[in-house]
Design a protein around this motif. Structure first.
Motif, PDB file in Angstrom:
ATOM      1  N   THR A  31       6.180   3.649 -77.768  1.00 52.93           N
ATOM      2  CA  THR A  31       6.720   4.396 -76.627  1.00 52.93           C
ATOM      3  C   THR A  31       7.336   3.414 -75.641  1.00 52.93           C
ATOM      4  O   THR A  31       7.088   2.205 -75.693  1.00 52.93           O
ATOM      5  CB  THR A  31       5.624   5.198 -75.893  1.00 52.93           C
ATOM      6  N   TYR A  32       8.105   3.968 -74.722  1.00 54.71           N
ATOM      7  CA  TYR A  32       8.692   3.124 -73.685  1.00 54.71           C
ATOM      8  C   TYR A  32       7.603   2.503 -72.823  1.00 54.71           C
ATOM      9  O   TYR A  32       7.716   1.345 -72.415  1.00 54.71           O
ATOM     10  CB  TYR A  32       9.670   3.945 -72.834  1.00 54.71           C
ATOM     11  N   ASP A  33       6.532   3.244 -72.556  1.00 53.40           N
ATOM     12  CA  ASP A  33       5.414   2.690 -71.785  1.00 53.40           C
ATOM     13  C   ASP A  33       4.776   1.506 -72.509  1.00 53.40           C
ATOM     14  O   ASP A  33       4.422   0.512 -71.872  1.00 53.40           O
ATOM     15  CB  ASP A  33       4.362   3.758 -71.505  1.00 53.40           C
ATOM     16  N   ASP A  34       4.621   1.616 -73.840  1.00 52.93           N
ATOM     17  CA  ASP A  34       4.092   0.491 -74.617  1.00 52.93           C
ATOM     18  C   ASP A  34       5.014  -0.725 -74.502  1.00 52.93           C
ATOM     19  O   ASP A  34       4.559  -1.859 -74.327  1.00 52.93           O
ATOM     20  CB  ASP A  34       3.954   0.853 -76.095  1.00 52.93           C
ATOM     21  N   TYR A  35       6.310  -0.460 -74.594  1.00 59.35           N
ATOM     22  CA  TYR A  35       7.297  -1.531 -74.491  1.00 59.35           C
ATOM     23  C   TYR A  35       7.205  -2.212 -73.133  1.00 59.35           C
ATOM     24  O   TYR A  35       7.170  -3.442 -73.042  1.00 59.35           O
ATOM     25  CB  TYR A  35       8.706  -0.959 -74.717  1.00 59.35           C
ATOM     26  N   ARG A  36       7.168  -1.428 -72.059  1.00 58.03           N
ATOM     27  CA  ARG A  36       7.082  -1.993 -70.709  1.00 58.03           C
ATOM     28  C   ARG A  36       5.791  -2.790 -70.531  1.00 58.03           C
ATOM     29  O   ARG A  36       5.796  -3.844 -69.916  1.00 58.03           O
ATOM     30  CB  ARG A  36       7.164  -0.885 -69.655  1.00 58.03           C
ATOM     31  N   HIS A  37       4.705  -2.287 -71.075  1.00 59.36           N
ATOM     32  CA  HIS A  37       3.427  -2.989 -70.974  1.00 59.36           C
ATOM     33  C   HIS A  37       3.495  -4.345 -71.681  1.00 59.36           C
ATOM     34  O   HIS A  37       3.106  -5.374 -71.114  1.00 59.36           O
ATOM     35  CB  HIS A  37       2.312  -2.133 -71.571  1.00 59.36           C
ATOM     36  N   MET A  38       4.011  -4.338 -72.889  1.00 61.83           N
ATOM     37  CA  MET A  38       4.081  -5.576 -73.665  1.00 61.83           C
ATOM     38  C   MET A  38       5.036  -6.586 -73.029  1.00 61.83           C
ATOM     39  O   MET A  38       4.725  -7.782 -72.968  1.00 61.83           O
ATOM     40  CB  MET A  38       4.491  -5.276 -75.107  1.00 61.83           C
ATOM     41  N   THR A  39       6.187  -6.117 -72.548  1.00 63.22           N
ATOM     42  CA  THR A  39       7.116  -7.045 -71.908  1.00 63.22           C
ATOM     43  C   THR A  39       6.522  -7.573 -70.597  1.00 63.22           C
ATOM     44  O   THR A  39       6.768  -8.729 -70.238  1.00 63.22           O
ATOM     45  CB  THR A  39       8.499  -6.423 -71.657  1.00 63.22           C
ATOM     46  N   GLY A  40       5.740  -6.773 -69.912  1.00 60.83           N
ATOM     47  CA  GLY A  40       5.066  -7.238 -68.704  1.00 60.83           C
ATOM     48  C   GLY A  40       4.066  -8.339 -69.009  1.00 60.83           C
ATOM     49  O   GLY A  40       3.963  -9.319 -68.258  1.00 60.83           O
ATOM     50  N   ILE A  41       3.341  -8.180 -70.098  1.00 59.05           N
ATOM     51  CA  ILE A  41       2.392  -9.224 -70.502  1.00 59.05           C
ATOM     52  C   ILE A  41       3.143 -10.512 -70.847  1.00 59.05           C
ATOM     53  O   ILE A  41       2.745 -11.607 -70.424  1.00 59.05           O
ATOM     54  CB  ILE A  41       1.522  -8.750 -71.689  1.00 59.05           C
ATOM     55  N   ILE A  42       4.218 -10.378 -71.585  1.00 58.84           N
ATOM     56  CA  ILE A  42       5.018 -11.553 -71.956  1.00 58.84           C
ATOM     57  C   ILE A  42       5.549 -12.241 -70.692  1.00 58.84           C
ATOM     58  O   ILE A  42       5.499 -13.477 -70.588  1.00 58.84           O
ATOM     59  CB  ILE A  42       6.164 -11.169 -72.911  1.00 58.84           C
TER      60      ILE A  42
END
Length: 66
Positions: A31-42
């Motif tokens: 999901t877009y939320d998963d994507y945003r979460h992962m990019t935030g961690i990176i």
């Protein structure tokens, strides 16, 4: 000793950044939320690596002055 510790930590941060980036490239964010979460961690890990590098450089510069 500080430089050795920082190198180990930097390698660990880089490894996690590369692992998460590869996960994203494989489409693991469903999901877009998963994507945003992962990019935030990176982004956070990249920031931590940058701060670590800055601290080590300041430490080494200080040591050179003594």
């Amino acid at each position: 000793m500080i430089v050795s510790f920082s190198e180990h930590l930097r390698e660990a941060l880089q490894s996690e950044i590369h692992r998460m980036s590869a996960d994203l490239a494989r489409g693991s964010a469903s999901t877009y939320d998963d994507y945003r979460h992962m990019t935030g961690i990176i982004q956070g890990l990249s920031r931590a690596e940058h701060e670590l590098t800055s601290l080590v450089e300041a430490y080494e510069k200080d040591q050179d002055m003594h």
